[in-house]
Design a protein around this motif. Structure first.
Motif, PDB file in Angstrom:
ATOM      1  N   VAL A   1       0.824  -1.229  -0.078  1.00  0.00           N
ATOM      2  CA  VAL A   1       0.018  -0.024   0.068  1.00  0.00           C
ATOM      3  C   VAL A   1       0.890   1.382  -0.088  1.00  0.00           C
ATOM      4  O   VAL A   1       1.990   1.429   0.335  1.00  0.00           O
ATOM      5  CB  VAL A   1      -1.006   0.138   1.133  1.00  0.00           C
ATOM      6  N   ASP A   2       0.148   2.413  -0.372  1.00  0.00           N
ATOM      7  CA  ASP A   2       0.798   3.589  -0.343  1.00  0.00           C
ATOM      8  C   ASP A   2       1.025   4.134   1.343  1.00  0.00           C
ATOM      9  O   ASP A   2       0.375   3.733   1.941  1.00  0.00           O
ATOM     10  CB  ASP A   2       0.099   4.889  -1.206  1.00  0.00           C
ATOM     11  N   ASP A   3       2.214   4.804   1.387  1.00  0.00           N
ATOM     12  CA  ASP A   3       2.247   5.473   2.590  1.00  0.00           C
ATOM     13  C   ASP A   3       1.358   6.347   2.992  1.00  0.00           C
ATOM     14  O   ASP A   3       1.028   7.239   2.055  1.00  0.00           O
ATOM     15  CB  ASP A   3       3.794   6.153   2.631  1.00  0.00           C
ATOM     16  N   GLY A   4       0.814   6.452   4.140  1.00  0.00           N
ATOM     17  CA  GLY A   4      -0.239   7.486   4.630  1.00  0.00           C
ATOM     18  C   GLY A   4      -1.388   7.119   4.488  1.00  0.00           C
ATOM     19  O   GLY A   4      -2.478   7.934   4.719  1.00  0.00           O
ATOM     20  N   VAL A   5      -1.917   5.855   3.941  1.00  0.00           N
ATOM     21  CA  VAL A   5      -3.289   5.629   3.696  1.00  0.00           C
ATOM     22  C   VAL A   5      -3.854   4.991   5.089  1.00  0.00           C
ATOM     23  O   VAL A   5      -3.017   4.498   5.715  1.00  0.00           O
ATOM     24  CB  VAL A   5      -3.580   4.698   2.609  1.00  0.00           C
ATOM     25  N   ASN A   6      -5.218   4.969   5.347  1.00  0.00           N
ATOM     26  CA  ASN A   6      -5.794   4.386   6.448  1.00  0.00           C
ATOM     27  C   ASN A   6      -5.780   2.991   6.196  1.00  0.00           C
ATOM     28  O   ASN A   6      -6.691   2.522   5.234  1.00  0.00           O
ATOM     29  CB  ASN A   6      -7.089   5.070   6.603  1.00  0.00           C
ATOM     30  N   ILE A   7      -4.856   1.946   6.609  1.00  0.00           N
ATOM     31  CA  ILE A   7      -5.024   0.715   6.131  1.00  0.00           C
ATOM     32  C   ILE A   7      -6.160   0.030   6.300  1.00  0.00           C
ATOM     33  O   ILE A   7      -6.728  -0.783   5.697  1.00  0.00           O
ATOM     34  CB  ILE A   7      -3.630  -0.044   6.703  1.00  0.00           C
TER      35      ILE A   7
ATOM     36  N   ILE B   1       4.740   1.596   0.948  1.00  0.00           N
ATOM     37  CA  ILE B   1       5.774   2.009   0.082  1.00  0.00           C
ATOM     38  C   ILE B   1       5.463   3.530  -0.092  1.00  0.00           C
ATOM     39  O   ILE B   1       4.617   3.928  -0.248  1.00  0.00           O
ATOM     40  CB  ILE B   1       5.489   1.490  -1.606  1.00  0.00           C
ATOM     41  N   ALA B   2       6.747   4.396   0.452  1.00  0.00           N
ATOM     42  CA  ALA B   2       6.469   5.464   0.224  1.00  0.00           C
ATOM     43  C   ALA B   2       6.621   6.049  -1.098  1.00  0.00           C
ATOM     44  O   ALA B   2       7.225   5.551  -1.930  1.00  0.00           O
ATOM     45  CB  ALA B   2       7.639   6.146   1.286  1.00  0.00           C
ATOM     46  N   GLY B   3       6.166   7.269  -1.406  1.00  0.00           N
ATOM     47  CA  GLY B   3       6.126   7.976  -2.667  1.00  0.00           C
ATOM     48  C   GLY B   3       5.105   7.652  -3.737  1.00  0.00           C
ATOM     49  O   GLY B   3       4.623   7.711  -4.329  1.00  0.00           O
TER      50      GLY B   3
END
Length: 117
Positions: free
Chosen positions: A75-81, A115-117
């Motif tokens: 998943v993208d960094d910063g999402v509410n998992i 994953i960041a970015g």
């Protein structure tokens, strides 16, 4: 492989179709970076290319004619998992049931990497 009976006869749906459809449905959700697989050689999680994303899905055939699905995602960094995983579960269940007619009993989502970015 799963067999479905219709008024016109039997339809066989292969495991490859089920895994590819599941992978595509998961990838269509916002925040999913890709499908992952755990490498047996080095023990690391690897991000799969689009053409191999079905390898991040495991289909379990239940005795009652339904299927259960296990997905491994990055998943993208910063999402509410928790919210993201709920969206993935709903989307995968909806796509699988509407496209193939196969009933989905359970969808399990494993977040293997952020994953960041």
């Amino acid at each position: 492989m799963i067999k479905l009976y219709t008024d016109l006869g039997y339809i066989s749906v292969s495991n490859d179709v089920l895994t590819d459809l599941t992978g595509q449905a998961a990838m269509s959700c916002f925040g999913v970076k890709g499908m992952t697989v755990l490498s047996m050689t080095d023990g690391l999680v690897h991000l799969l290319k689009r053409e191999a994303m079905g390898k991040g899905v495991k289909v379990i055939y239940n005795n009652d004619g339904t299927v259960s699905l296990e997905l491994h995602i990055a998943v993208d960094d910063g999402v509410n998992i928790p919210v993201l995983c709920g969206n993935v579960m709903n989307e995968v269940r909806y796509k699988m049931e509407t496209v193939t007619g196969v009933s989905v009993k359970k969808v399990d989502v494993f977040v293997d990497s952020v994953i960041a970015g």
